[in-house]
Design a protein around this motif. Sequence first.
Motif, mmCIF file in Angstrom:
data_model
loop_
_atom_site.group_PDB
_atom_site.id
_atom_site.type_symbol
_atom_site.label_atom_id
_atom_site.label_comp_id
_atom_site.label_asym_id
_atom_site.label_seq_id
_atom_site.Cartn_x
_atom_site.Cartn_y
_atom_site.Cartn_z
ATOM 1 N N GLN A 100 -3.532 17.115 2.650
ATOM 2 C CA GLN A 100 -3.188 18.318 1.909
ATOM 3 C C GLN A 100 -3.793 18.275 0.509
ATOM 4 O O GLN A 100 -4.289 19.293 -0.002
ATOM 5 C CB GLN A 100 -1.665 18.463 1.820
ATOM 6 C CG GLN A 100 -0.994 18.747 3.161
ATOM 7 C CD GLN A 100 0.515 18.751 3.065
ATOM 8 O OE1 GLN A 100 1.083 18.631 1.977
ATOM 9 N NE2 GLN A 100 1.188 18.871 4.194
ATOM 10 N N MET A 101 -3.776 17.082 -0.100
ATOM 11 C CA MET A 101 -4.379 16.933 -1.419
ATOM 12 C C MET A 101 -5.893 17.132 -1.347
ATOM 13 O O MET A 101 -6.492 17.747 -2.232
ATOM 14 C CB MET A 101 -4.047 15.547 -1.992
ATOM 15 C CG MET A 101 -2.585 15.359 -2.344
ATOM 16 S SD MET A 101 -2.209 13.660 -2.863
ATOM 17 C CE MET A 101 -3.199 13.564 -4.364
ATOM 18 N N GLU A 161 0.823 -1.200 0.000
ATOM 19 C CA GLU A 161 0.000 0.000 0.000
ATOM 20 C C GLU A 161 0.863 1.257 0.000
ATOM 21 O O GLU A 161 0.481 2.294 -0.560
ATOM 22 C CB GLU A 161 -0.926 0.003 1.224
ATOM 23 C CG GLU A 161 -1.864 1.201 1.315
ATOM 24 C CD GLU A 161 -2.868 1.246 0.181
ATOM 25 O OE1 GLU A 161 -3.336 2.360 -0.134
ATOM 26 O OE2 GLU A 161 -3.181 0.181 -0.397
ATOM 27 N N LEU A 162 2.030 1.144 0.609
ATOM 28 C CA LEU A 162 2.953 2.276 0.674
ATOM 29 C C LEU A 162 3.820 2.400 -0.575
ATOM 30 O O LEU A 162 4.654 3.305 -0.665
ATOM 31 C CB LEU A 162 3.848 2.153 1.913
ATOM 32 C CG LEU A 162 3.126 2.378 3.238
ATOM 33 C CD1 LEU A 162 3.960 1.861 4.407
ATOM 34 C CD2 LEU A 162 2.814 3.851 3.430
ATOM 35 N N GLN A 191 5.996 1.362 9.486
ATOM 36 C CA GLN A 191 4.787 1.500 8.675
ATOM 37 C C GLN A 191 3.850 2.557 9.238
ATOM 38 O O GLN A 191 3.208 3.304 8.489
ATOM 39 C CB GLN A 191 4.088 0.145 8.576
ATOM 40 C CG GLN A 191 4.855 -0.840 7.709
ATOM 41 C CD GLN A 191 4.345 -2.264 7.880
ATOM 42 O OE1 GLN A 191 3.628 -2.568 8.816
ATOM 43 N NE2 GLN A 191 4.743 -3.130 6.963
ATOM 44 N N HIS A 192 3.790 2.642 10.560
ATOM 45 C CA HIS A 192 2.953 3.663 11.191
ATOM 46 C C HIS A 192 3.444 5.057 10.799
ATOM 47 O O HIS A 192 2.642 5.947 10.460
ATOM 48 C CB HIS A 192 2.969 3.499 12.710
ATOM 49 C CG HIS A 192 2.105 4.476 13.440
ATOM 50 N ND1 HIS A 192 2.550 5.715 13.827
ATOM 51 C CD2 HIS A 192 0.807 4.396 13.834
ATOM 52 C CE1 HIS A 192 1.580 6.368 14.432
ATOM 53 N NE2 HIS A 192 0.505 5.590 14.460
ATOM 54 N N THR A 251 1.354 7.578 8.486
ATOM 55 C CA THR A 251 1.000 8.885 9.031
ATOM 56 C C THR A 251 1.429 9.995 8.092
ATOM 57 O O THR A 251 0.686 10.949 7.839
ATOM 58 C CB THR A 251 1.649 9.081 10.412
ATOM 59 O OG1 THR A 251 1.192 8.059 11.301
ATOM 60 C CG2 THR A 251 1.290 10.446 10.992
ATOM 61 N N ASP A 252 2.642 9.860 7.557
ATOM 62 C CA ASP A 252 3.131 10.854 6.597
ATOM 63 C C ASP A 252 2.259 10.866 5.347
ATOM 64 O O ASP A 252 1.951 11.923 4.799
ATOM 65 C CB ASP A 252 4.580 10.540 6.230
ATOM 66 C CG ASP A 252 5.151 11.530 5.230
ATOM 67 O OD1 ASP A 252 5.305 12.712 5.591
ATOM 68 O OD2 ASP A 252 5.428 11.125 4.081
ATOM 69 N N ARG A 253 1.849 9.689 4.922
ATOM 70 C CA ARG A 253 1.001 9.613 3.731
ATOM 71 C C ARG A 253 -0.358 10.251 3.995
ATOM 72 O O ARG A 253 -0.913 10.942 3.140
ATOM 73 C CB ARG A 253 0.826 8.154 3.305
ATOM 74 C CG ARG A 253 0.002 7.987 2.040
ATOM 75 C CD ARG A 253 0.002 6.560 1.568
ATOM 76 N NE ARG A 253 -0.785 6.413 0.363
ATOM 77 C CZ ARG A 253 -0.943 5.264 -0.286
ATOM 78 N NH1 ARG A 253 -0.344 4.187 0.161
ATOM 79 N NH2 ARG A 253 -1.672 5.209 -1.367
#
Length: 255
Positions: free
Chosen positions: A96-97, A57-58, A83-84, A88-90
Amino acid sequence: MSYSVGQVSRFAGVTVRTLHHYDEIGLLSPSGRTLAGYRRYEQEDLDRLQQILFYRELGFPLDEISTLLDDPTVDPREHLRRQHALLTDRIDRLQQMVKAVEHTMEARAMGNALTPEEQFEVFGNWRPEPGYAERAEARWGHTQEWQEGMPKAANMTKEEWVADQERVAAWVSELEQLLDSGASPDSPAALALAERHRDMLKKFFDCSYPVQVSIAESYVTEPEQFAFLVRPERQRPGMAEFIRDAVKANAAKAG
């Protein structure tokens, strides 16, 4: 307890073919097999599959995922922490998007398919309160009129917007003259003005009398809605009520 490939496919939301492929490349080989040779997955296999799907997914490629998961120096809990942090960054970037998309949606809902310079030139300095587009869509978005009118508004050119604003300004000037004359909302002149109001709305959608009445009601209850028709600097006490009453009288006359 162990699980068949079909059960794992349903649990994880991946295809059986995908699980077979993971087995073939050594990314996820089931811990056991039946006497007939069918794959059987244990709980630790499901844990590894979860890690694989998180990394997929990442955006990690399968060969890199295999290297990460098979590194003996990395504690399994470290994968979860990593992964957390990545997720979180994603999420932050996606939020923002989302905000950027919302701004675009608001501009389209406002009919502002123009450059910033053109927007100020056409609409002047007035702007609705933040969040107006969301409130308007919550109220009207399910209606046929909204779905019909918004694409037309969003695709209007600068010249079309200028012409439309000039037509509205002329209508407001006649309204002001009518108010100065002391005419009643059910006078012939007021009824004619109400009919022209409906014609202006019909530029964007097939405006029935009941819909026009509902919109006119909003002029009284929602000042920012009224400001789209009459800019704040030209509004007078009782003006919104006069328009509402004239629209109601015209609708009643039309039957």
